[in-house]
Design a protein around this motif. Structure first.
Motif, PDB file in Angstrom:
ATOM      1  N   MET A   1       0.849  -1.191   0.000  1.00  0.00           N
ATOM      2  CA  MET A   1       0.000   0.000   0.000  1.00  0.00           C
ATOM      3  C   MET A   1       0.888   1.245   0.000  1.00  0.00           C
ATOM      4  SD  MET A   1      -2.878   1.370   2.730  1.00  0.00           S
ATOM      5  CE  MET A   1      -3.992   0.026   2.421  1.00  0.00           C
ATOM      6  N   LEU A   2       0.452   2.246  -0.701  1.00  0.00           N
ATOM      7  CA  LEU A   2       1.177   3.507  -0.788  1.00  0.00           C
ATOM      8  C   LEU A   2       1.158   4.223   0.566  1.00  0.00           C
ATOM      9  CD1 LEU A   2       2.545   5.689  -2.602  1.00  0.00           C
ATOM     10  CD2 LEU A   2       0.254   6.618  -2.945  1.00  0.00           C
ATOM     11  N   LYS A   3       2.335   4.728   0.956  1.00  0.00           N
ATOM     12  CA  LYS A   3       2.417   5.502   2.199  1.00  0.00           C
ATOM     13  C   LYS A   3       2.577   6.979   1.847  1.00  0.00           C
ATOM     14  CE  LYS A   3       4.935   4.051   5.611  1.00  0.00           C
ATOM     15  NZ  LYS A   3       6.090   3.748   6.471  1.00  0.00           N
ATOM     16  N   VAL A   4       1.727   7.802   2.425  1.00  0.00           N
ATOM     17  CA  VAL A   4       1.801   9.250   2.280  1.00  0.00           C
ATOM     18  C   VAL A   4       2.339   9.794   3.596  1.00  0.00           C
ATOM     19  CG1 VAL A   4       0.437  11.362   2.037  1.00  0.00           C
ATOM     20  CG2 VAL A   4      -0.097   9.369   0.621  1.00  0.00           C
ATOM     21  N   ILE A   5       3.449  10.514   3.525  1.00  0.00           N
ATOM     22  CA  ILE A   5       4.045  11.083   4.732  1.00  0.00           C
ATOM     23  C   ILE A   5       3.577  12.528   4.848  1.00  0.00           C
ATOM     24  CG2 ILE A   5       6.169  11.605   5.974  1.00  0.00           C
ATOM     25  CD1 ILE A   5       7.469   9.318   4.357  1.00  0.00           C
ATOM     26  N   TYR A   6       3.007  12.834   5.990  1.00  0.00           N
ATOM     27  CA  TYR A   6       2.379  14.126   6.238  1.00  0.00           C
ATOM     28  C   TYR A   6       3.077  14.801   7.418  1.00  0.00           C
ATOM     29  CZ  TYR A   6      -1.290  17.071   8.303  1.00  0.00           C
ATOM     30  OH  TYR A   6      -1.989  18.100   8.883  1.00  0.00           O
ATOM     31  N   TYR A   7       3.823  15.870   7.131  1.00  0.00           N
ATOM     32  CA  TYR A   7       4.536  16.629   8.164  1.00  0.00           C
ATOM     33  C   TYR A   7       3.627  17.746   8.673  1.00  0.00           C
ATOM     34  CZ  TYR A   7       8.685  14.187   6.547  1.00  0.00           C
ATOM     35  OH  TYR A   7       9.595  13.215   6.213  1.00  0.00           O
ATOM     36  N   THR A   8       3.551  17.863   9.986  1.00  0.00           N
ATOM     37  CA  THR A   8       2.592  18.766  10.602  1.00  0.00           C
ATOM     38  C   THR A   8       3.132  19.283  11.933  1.00  0.00           C
ATOM     39  OG1 THR A   8       0.269  18.946  11.296  1.00  0.00           O
ATOM     40  CG2 THR A   8       1.370  16.855  11.752  1.00  0.00           C
ATOM     41  N   LYS A   9       2.346  20.104  12.603  1.00  0.00           N
ATOM     42  CA  LYS A   9       2.619  20.525  13.979  1.00  0.00           C
ATOM     43  C   LYS A   9       1.278  20.826  14.631  1.00  0.00           C
ATOM     44  CE  LYS A   9       3.151  25.474  13.174  1.00  0.00           C
ATOM     45  NZ  LYS A   9       3.992  26.648  13.350  1.00  0.00           N
ATOM     46  N   GLU A  10       1.287  20.944  15.954  1.00  0.00           N
ATOM     47  CA  GLU A  10       0.058  21.256  16.682  1.00  0.00           C
ATOM     48  C   GLU A  10      -0.356  22.699  16.436  1.00  0.00           C
ATOM     49  OE1 GLU A  10      -0.059  20.294  20.811  1.00  0.00           O
ATOM     50  OE2 GLU A  10       0.964  18.382  20.504  1.00  0.00           O
ATOM     51  N   ASN A  11      -1.647  22.952  16.566  1.00  0.00           N
ATOM     52  CA  ASN A  11      -2.213  24.303  16.445  1.00  0.00           C
ATOM     53  C   ASN A  11      -1.858  24.968  15.108  1.00  0.00           C
ATOM     54  OD1 ASN A  11      -3.305  24.145  19.094  1.00  0.00           O
ATOM     55  ND2 ASN A  11      -1.275  24.627  19.900  1.00  0.00           N
TER      56      ASN A  11
END
Length: 84
Positions: A1-11
């Motif tokens: 399955m394809l993995k999508v990497i999602y970079y984020t932070k709180e708020n």
């Protein structure tokens, strides 16, 4: 399955919007989301601090300036199988 990497932070409202787009696209495309908080890794923080939300789909990176349903779907079409 394809993995999508999602970079984020709180708020981060832009991050919330990007995640909503990814979740919506999961109804049409077969992929999993790996969520990475940039504040948990110094390398991620240095690389993505000014770019988040940032989505990596194989060799395609989509940053906050480019983030749209069209950009995400275009990358997913390239690498993911569409669900029926």
């Amino acid at each position: 399955m394809l993995k999508v990497i999602y970079y984020t932070k709180e708020n981060c409202s832009l991050c919330d919007d990007a995640k909503a787009l990814l979740l919506m696209l999961q109804y049409d495309y077969n992929f999993e989301i790996e969520e990475r908080d940039i504040y948990t890794n110094d390398e991620w923080l240095e690389e993505y601090q000014l770019l988040i939300p940032f989505v990596q789909i194989q060799d395609i990176g989509i940053d906050c300036e480019e983030m749209s349903i069209e950009a995400l779907e275009s990358a997913l079409k390239k690498y993911s199988s569409r669900l029926s």
